[in-house]
Scaffold this motif. Sequence first.
Motif, PDB file in Angstrom:
ATOM      1  N   ASP A 137      68.800  77.532  93.800  1.00 61.48           N
ATOM      2  CA  ASP A 137      67.505  76.999  94.279  1.00 61.48           C
ATOM      3  C   ASP A 137      67.657  77.952  94.707  1.00 61.48           C
ATOM      4  O   ASP A 137      68.722  79.174  95.551  1.00 61.48           O
ATOM      5  CB  ASP A 137      67.675  76.150  95.508  1.00 61.48           C
ATOM      6  N   THR A 160      64.986  79.228  98.179  1.00 62.23           N
ATOM      7  CA  THR A 160      64.845  79.400  99.526  1.00 62.23           C
ATOM      8  C   THR A 160      65.793  78.530 100.178  1.00 62.23           C
ATOM      9  O   THR A 160      66.354  77.448 100.120  1.00 62.23           O
ATOM     10  CB  THR A 160      63.188  78.255  99.392  1.00 62.23           C
ATOM     11  N   LYS A 219      62.542  70.600  88.159  1.00 65.94           N
ATOM     12  CA  LYS A 219      63.616  71.745  88.310  1.00 65.94           C
ATOM     13  C   LYS A 219      64.752  71.130  87.753  1.00 65.94           C
ATOM     14  O   LYS A 219      65.339  71.361  86.747  1.00 65.94           O
ATOM     15  CB  LYS A 219      64.531  71.671  89.753  1.00 65.94           C
ATOM     16  N   ASP A 253      70.469  73.229  99.076  1.00 60.66           N
ATOM     17  CA  ASP A 253      70.683  73.839 100.175  1.00 60.66           C
ATOM     18  C   ASP A 253      70.967  72.375 100.524  1.00 60.66           C
ATOM     19  O   ASP A 253      71.012  72.001 101.504  1.00 60.66           O
ATOM     20  CB  ASP A 253      70.045  74.738 101.118  1.00 60.66           C
ATOM     21  N   ILE A 291      68.742  70.583 101.092  1.00 58.74           N
ATOM     22  CA  ILE A 291      67.023  70.233 100.974  1.00 58.74           C
ATOM     23  C   ILE A 291      66.099  69.477  99.852  1.00 58.74           C
ATOM     24  O   ILE A 291      65.659  70.874  99.255  1.00 58.74           O
ATOM     25  CB  ILE A 291      66.824  70.755 102.483  1.00 58.74           C
ATOM     26  N   ASN A 292      66.068  68.473  99.659  1.00 58.89           N
ATOM     27  CA  ASN A 292      65.153  68.356  98.358  1.00 58.89           C
ATOM     28  C   ASN A 292      65.409  68.546  97.804  1.00 58.89           C
ATOM     29  O   ASN A 292      64.525  68.768  96.695  1.00 58.89           O
ATOM     30  CB  ASN A 292      63.618  68.211  98.572  1.00 58.89           C
TER      31      ASN A 292
HETATM   32 MG    MG Z   1      64.104  74.121  98.590  1.00 59.57          MG
END
Ligand code: MG
Length: 625
Positions: free
Chosen positions: A316, A318, A487, A509, A511-512
């Motif tokens: 991923d 970010t 994704k 990370d 997160i989502n």
């Molecule tokens: Mg992300």
Amino acid sequence: MSKKHKKMLARILLSALFLAAALLLNTEGYWRLAAYLVPYLIIGWDVLWRAVRNILHGQVFDENFLMALATAGAFATGEYPEAVAVMLFYQVGELFQSYAVGRSRQSIASLMDIRPDYANLEQNGELIKTDPDEISVGQTIVVKAGEKIPLDGVVLEGASNIDTAALTGESLPRAVQPGDDVISGCINQNGLLRVRVTKAFGESTVSKILDLVENSSSKKAKAENFISKFARYYTPAVVLSAVLLAVLPPLVLGGAWGEWLHRALIFLVISCPCALVISVPLSFFGGIGGASRQGILVKGGNYLESLAQAEIVVFDKTGTLTKGVFNVTAIHPGHISEAKLLELAALAESYSDHPISRSLKEAYGPTPDTSRVSDVEELSGHGVRVKIDGDAVCVGNDKLMEEIGVKWHPCHHVGTTVHVAVNGDYAGHIVISDEEKPDAKKAVAALKALGVKKTVMLTGDSRAVGESVGARLGLDEVDAELLPAGKVERVEQLLAQKSKNGKLVFVGDGINDAPVLSRSDIGIAMGAMGSDAAIEAADIVLMDDQPSKIASAIRISQKTRRIVYQNIVFALAVKLLVLVLGALGYANMWEAVFADVGVSVLAILNAMRALKSPPANQPQNPDTP
Ligand code: MG
Ligand code: ADP
């Protein structure tokens, strides 16, 4: 040494003493039998008992049965000293095994020596030593210099350096001040901290990690399952062979019954599969322990085993390859002021945890007044939609603007553009940009060096940003402007591309990206300090957020596998050799015992190597192979 180990050692010494006495006494007839039965029963009663109990339960064939049968047979043929010695050495081997398992368990426990014993609860100006379990969210605790932080919380007062080594393997302490989060399990090095507890003990990072470590041995690696299956067929096969060896040659070739019975007993002693049965799980156990020392938590032997076959690594962007901390590089409002635009964005993002939200709030400065905000909707991959003072405000990317039918202006600045719309009118945009993590480029190169064939980056960010990051880091492929579902789809395509034994690793990370984490062969979540979502969704959890730890994890996995295969091959080869020698009459009872105990001990010592992690980022040096 534990109490159990000490008791065993005492039995071994006592039995050895009686064995020596019996050898010295050198009596005849029944006295001789009695003299050897004493050390035999001292050392072997539990093995005999277990063998009988297993037979009663219908599980005949295990190592207890092999040992009981072989030693009882030795007594029957008059080889008393040998019978005692076989049992004695068998128990020495068992003690060694149990000690080794205890050692590696202990070293995981001490590496993970993060369970706090108490918390200093502040109540009416007094400090009360309290069980962390009894402290509730919102209460204030005090952590003195040198103490372990017992619960997750926020610093109210004080400044200090926090040693996170037990969790992350990172030796540099982290400075904290009022407003910073602190994580349970870390050590407060110097200052006095007043901390408001934000999570109950059961939900705290330290509890989650301990749970994870304690349960990791229940997820078995393929090699472990293979060994237990192997033992299930192996033992009956060995017993059958021993029976044939005792009966067939005398019947067919007319050999002496006693001689062949004796060979069959030796055969039984040699065949004990202890070395394999114990050393394989022990190796995985060690690998998991060694990894946790570096802040890499592996949820099971199966993941550690398959990580070595990583073929495609998908990242991923970010927060994984980039820091996830955006700087505002431009504010381009329409008809309102710059400050007003930033305020709208910060207010709209006030409930979101997305890295973009956090950065916008940071850029805005003061804590947004959430009472002005209502009807919050987070649109993953798009942005947020809220009501501010009754006005409908949307903050997000081009896609979001298209969806709500607002005419947006593109920006000439390179970066992630966050548009703001109020009541369906365009209000302007804010351009923010992220930085790559310092070790990201090295991490990608290290993966290639370890045999990863393809590295891919998936991002919901714009194509321009994605591609420039991808090119700088040396990734093979970049897919941008993806929604979370996109994704998953992309990961599925990549799964179809890989070879049969190759594995697809996804690194996020947490997160989502839970759907992709669970869809991939191995999901790795990083930056897990304080994020439960990541700990739950992933198979491997990196406590800190350095992408280079992925390569370290693969290195540990490869080393563990090597050790496991060495042990399987070595133990089987030696066994086979001695079995053949025994059947042919070239090995006696003593050699059989030493072969068995020797192989076990060597295999266990080899397995213990897995606990020592290979050094991270080892430079390729031709002088040191
Ligand atoms: Mg992300
Ligand atoms: P990544 O793949 O980089 O982790 P995400 O799927 O989390 O990205 O988000 C994709 C894009 O959606 C972001 O680049 C951003 O443009 C937009 N976005 C997502 N969440 C937000 C938010 N809370 N505020 C503004 N924009 C957002």
